[in-house]
Design a protein around this motif. Structure first.
Motif, short mmCIF file in Angstrom:
data_model
loop_
_atom_site.label_atom_id
_atom_site.label_comp_id
_atom_site.label_asym_id
_atom_site.label_seq_id
_atom_site.Cartn_x
_atom_site.Cartn_y
_atom_site.Cartn_z
N LEU A 74 -0.96 21.95 -18.80
CA LEU A 74 -1.34 21.71 -20.19
C LEU A 74 -2.10 20.40 -20.37
CD1 LEU A 74 -1.16 22.48 -23.21
CD2 LEU A 74 1.11 21.41 -23.25
N MET A 75 -1.81 19.42 -19.53
CA MET A 75 -2.46 18.11 -19.64
C MET A 75 -3.98 18.22 -19.51
SD MET A 75 0.11 15.80 -17.35
CE MET A 75 1.85 15.63 -17.75
N TRP A 76 -4.45 19.13 -18.68
CA TRP A 76 -5.89 19.31 -18.49
C TRP A 76 -6.55 19.84 -19.76
CZ3 TRP A 76 -8.72 17.39 -14.63
CH2 TRP A 76 -8.03 16.92 -13.50
N PHE A 77 -5.87 20.75 -20.44
CA PHE A 77 -6.37 21.25 -21.71
C PHE A 77 -6.41 20.13 -22.75
CE2 PHE A 77 -4.95 24.99 -19.51
CZ PHE A 77 -5.69 26.04 -20.00
N GLU A 78 -5.32 19.37 -22.82
CA GLU A 78 -5.21 18.32 -23.84
C GLU A 78 -6.33 17.30 -23.73
OE1 GLU A 78 -0.31 18.44 -24.07
OE2 GLU A 78 -1.32 17.00 -22.78
N TYR A 79 -6.60 16.85 -22.50
CA TYR A 79 -7.63 15.83 -22.34
C TYR A 79 -9.03 16.39 -22.57
CZ TYR A 79 -5.87 11.22 -21.09
OH TYR A 79 -5.34 9.97 -21.14
N LEU A 80 -9.30 17.58 -22.06
CA LEU A 80 -10.64 18.14 -22.23
C LEU A 80 -10.93 18.45 -23.69
CD1 LEU A 80 -11.18 20.34 -19.08
CD2 LEU A 80 -12.64 18.48 -19.89
N TYR A 81 -9.93 18.95 -24.39
CA TYR A 81 -10.12 19.20 -25.83
C TYR A 81 -10.38 17.89 -26.57
CZ TYR A 81 -9.42 24.20 -26.48
OH TYR A 81 -9.59 25.56 -26.50
N ASP A 82 -9.66 16.83 -26.20
CA ASP A 82 -9.88 15.55 -26.87
C ASP A 82 -11.27 15.00 -26.55
OD1 ASP A 82 -8.56 13.04 -28.28
OD2 ASP A 82 -9.71 12.32 -26.57
N ARG A 83 -11.67 15.04 -25.28
CA ARG A 83 -12.96 14.48 -24.89
C ARG A 83 -14.12 15.26 -25.52
NH1 ARG A 83 -10.34 10.70 -23.61
NH2 ARG A 83 -10.23 9.67 -21.58
N ILE A 84 -13.99 16.58 -25.61
CA ILE A 84 -15.09 17.41 -26.10
C ILE A 84 -15.07 17.56 -27.62
CG2 ILE A 84 -16.01 19.77 -26.09
CD1 ILE A 84 -15.21 19.87 -23.09
N ALA A 85 -13.92 17.83 -28.20
CA ALA A 85 -13.83 18.09 -29.63
C ALA A 85 -13.37 16.88 -30.43
CB ALA A 85 -12.89 19.26 -29.89
N GLY A 86 -12.75 15.92 -29.77
CA GLY A 86 -12.17 14.80 -30.48
C GLY A 86 -10.78 15.15 -30.98
N PRO A 87 -10.03 14.16 -31.44
CA PRO A 87 -8.65 14.41 -31.87
C PRO A 87 -8.54 15.23 -33.15
CG PRO A 87 -9.29 12.15 -32.38
CD PRO A 87 -10.40 12.74 -31.54
N GLY A 88 -9.65 15.38 -33.86
CA GLY A 88 -9.62 16.11 -35.13
C GLY A 88 -9.27 17.58 -34.98
N LEU A 89 -9.62 18.20 -33.86
CA LEU A 89 -9.36 19.62 -33.70
C LEU A 89 -7.86 19.91 -33.75
CD1 LEU A 89 -11.10 22.18 -31.43
CD2 LEU A 89 -8.62 22.07 -31.44
N LEU A 90 -7.08 19.17 -32.99
CA LEU A 90 -5.64 19.41 -32.98
C LEU A 90 -5.04 19.11 -34.35
CD1 LEU A 90 -3.19 20.26 -31.31
CD2 LEU A 90 -2.81 17.85 -30.80
N LYS A 91 -5.51 18.06 -35.00
CA LYS A 91 -4.99 17.73 -36.33
C LYS A 91 -5.23 18.88 -37.30
CE LYS A 91 -5.53 12.70 -35.93
NZ LYS A 91 -6.25 11.50 -36.44
N LYS A 92 -6.44 19.47 -37.23
CA LYS A 92 -6.75 20.59 -38.12
C LYS A 92 -5.88 21.80 -37.77
CE LYS A 92 -11.56 19.34 -39.06
NZ LYS A 92 -12.99 19.72 -38.86
N ALA A 93 -5.70 22.04 -36.48
CA ALA A 93 -4.87 23.18 -36.07
C ALA A 93 -3.44 23.02 -36.56
CB ALA A 93 -4.90 23.32 -34.55
N LEU A 94 -2.91 21.81 -36.46
CA LEU A 94 -1.54 21.56 -36.91
C LEU A 94 -1.39 21.64 -38.42
CD1 LEU A 94 -0.66 18.61 -34.51
CD2 LEU A 94 0.32 20.92 -34.44
N SER A 95 -2.50 21.43 -39.12
CA SER A 95 -2.46 21.53 -40.58
C SER A 95 -2.58 22.97 -41.06
CB SER A 95 -3.58 20.69 -41.21
OG SER A 95 -4.85 21.29 -40.96
N GLY A 96 -2.77 23.90 -40.11
CA GLY A 96 -2.84 25.32 -40.45
C GLY A 96 -4.20 25.96 -40.31
N ASP A 97 -5.20 25.19 -39.88
CA ASP A 97 -6.55 25.73 -39.71
C ASP A 97 -6.66 26.39 -38.33
OD1 ASP A 97 -9.22 26.32 -39.52
OD2 ASP A 97 -9.94 24.29 -39.91
N LYS A 98 -6.38 27.66 -38.27
CA LYS A 98 -6.37 28.37 -36.99
C LYS A 98 -7.78 28.65 -36.46
CE LYS A 98 -1.92 30.59 -37.99
NZ LYS A 98 -1.16 29.89 -36.95
N GLU A 99 -8.78 28.60 -37.34
CA GLU A 99 -10.15 28.92 -36.93
C GLU A 99 -10.74 27.88 -35.98
OE1 GLU A 99 -11.77 31.79 -37.39
OE2 GLU A 99 -9.79 32.34 -38.16
N VAL A 100 -10.19 26.66 -35.97
CA VAL A 100 -10.75 25.64 -35.09
C VAL A 100 -10.63 26.03 -33.62
CG1 VAL A 100 -10.40 23.73 -36.69
CG2 VAL A 100 -8.58 24.32 -35.08
#
Length: 433
Positions: free
Chosen positions: A202-228
């Protein structure tokens, strides 16, 4: 990850304190359940309890209201906390991981917001690194005070193996891709990963998502935005990871290798692998299990940059810390506030450093010069304190009931039995309520 944090994962197998079968009968440092002049502090039972006992003893020297430390063995902690948190056996203060681990309790109105305490004693917030402190906020309110150590994920390497293959620690994603064929030609697995445990992958996913999408993607997903999860950045992160896997960077048998049984650390220490992405506790683990290797050939660096990514190269992911939260009906909140103030005391900081934890207090760096492995600890502390964003591990950011589905999707995408659309669908199915 969700159960328990990664450093305690390692310790719990050997050092969990088996102190009882239920909260009502759990290990108790002192005091009585019937004493109205006490409050109870529930913690995860492991070797770090040494410091927690010292802090309780220090507090009790001067306080009329006494703290009672209760421990539950690590393997049982999550389940038993869930069982008692909404009963008259609920602790007044309890250990947790922030993020998703406390969100259900907040939504059930079981926790006390700490904002009023902080207004009276601002140091309960200002004495901690902001990105770490904020990981225990829910709906903008503070529900936790950091109480152990921060654990960012780093890229570790065997320098002797790298030198032999003509490879250096990678600064960019292309550097890492270029290293793979060279390490394979040298007869070693380029990157060790404990796929059998799933959470190291999972660590590989976490870092690549952060580097490519920035931390905003996970924040949006946790807020209920599944489309991200179906967006362009998400798909780019998956393609980038797929590219690395398909080069053979992780070998062929990673699903049968584990970190938790010492398998992947041994691969690195014995020169059979070049890299391993793991939490910062890995340094101390290698010192204990392979001291000669740790002393001469173990190196570490941050995760590589990814060209064109939206994430700041200084961002980190991992375990922000552990936290003390306070239940809504806790006894003696004023005394509890005084107890929480000890979490940034010099004595607390030094005691945590002695057992290998790195507190996330703003006065920690001053204490590092005289600590063992000060260079490594300073590197780690500076990395965390300067990070624009510290992304909490996904399996801690989401609630515990999502863990199995998340791990399955991660493993199946990695080994090629789940495609890009399948992974996205699996992540969209995670619950955020």
């Amino acid at each position: 990850m969700t159960s328990p944090v990664r450093f305690p994962r390692v310790l719990a197998a050997a050092t969990a304190l088996v102190l009882g079968a239920s909260l009502a009968a759990c290990g108790s440092d002192s005091g009585s359940d019937d004493d109205p002049n006490t409050f109870h502090v529930l913690v995860y039972g492991d070797a770090a309890n040494k410091v927690e006992k010292e802090v309780v003893a220090e507090f009790n020297k001067t306080s009329k209201v006494k703290a009672v430390l209760d421990t539950i063995p690590g393997a049982d902690y999550q389940a038993k906390l869930q069982t008692v948190i909404n009963t008259d056996k609920a602790p007044d203060v309890f250990f947790n991981w922030g993020g998703g681990s406390i969100r259900p309790f907040v939504e059930a109105d079981l926790l006390m917001p700490l904002d009023d305490m902080i207004k009276k004693q601002p140091k309960l917030r200002t004495m901690f690194v902001p990105t770490v402190f904020d990981a225990a906020k829910v709906n903008g309110k503070a529900y936790g005070v950091p109480m152990r150590g921060t654990q960012p994920v780093l890229l570790f390497a065997n320098e002797k193996v790298l030198d032999k293959a003509g490879v250096k620690q990678p600064e960019t994603w292309d550097d890492l891709l270029d290293a793979v064929p060279k390490l394979k030609a040298a007869g070693v697995t380029p990157i060790a990963v404990g796929g059998g445990d799933q959470w190291p992958t999972l660590m590989w996913f976490e870092y690549l998502y952060d580097r490519i999408a920035g931390p905003g993607l996970l924040k949006k997903a946790l807020s209920g935005d599944k489309e991200v999860w179906a967006g362009a950045d998400s798909r780019k992160a998956l393609r980038t990871l797929r590219q690395l896997v398909d080069t053979g960077a992780f070998g062929r048998n990673y699903d049968s290798v584990k970190y938790t049984d010492g398998g992947t650390p041994a691969l690195l220490a014995k020169g059979k692998a070049g890299f391993e992405l793991m939490g910062s506790w890995y340094f101390s683990q290698q010192q204990a299990q392979a001291p000669d290797f740790a002393k001469s050939d173990l190196s570490y660096t941050t995760f590589p940059t990814v060209p064109g990514g939206k994430g700041d190269p200084a961002d980190v992911v991992g375990n922000t810390n552990n936290y003390y939260s306070v239940t809504k009906n806790a006894s003696h909140p004023e005394a509890i506030a005084k107890f929480l103030e000890l979490m940034y005391s010099e004595r607390f900081v030094n005691a945590q450093l002695e057992i290998g934890n790195l507190p996330s207090t703003t006065n920690t760096r001053k204490a590092l010069s005289n600590s063992e492995n000060s260079a490594y600890l300073k590197f780690q502390y500076d990395l965390v304190s300067k990070a624009p964003a510290f992304q909490l591990s996904w399996d801690q950011a989401y609630t515990q009931d999502n863990t199995t589905s998340m791990y399955r999707a991660v493993q199946q995408f990695f080994n090629g039995t789940l495609d890009e659309d399948g992974f996205i669908k699996a992540m969209q199915s995670l619950t955020t309520d």
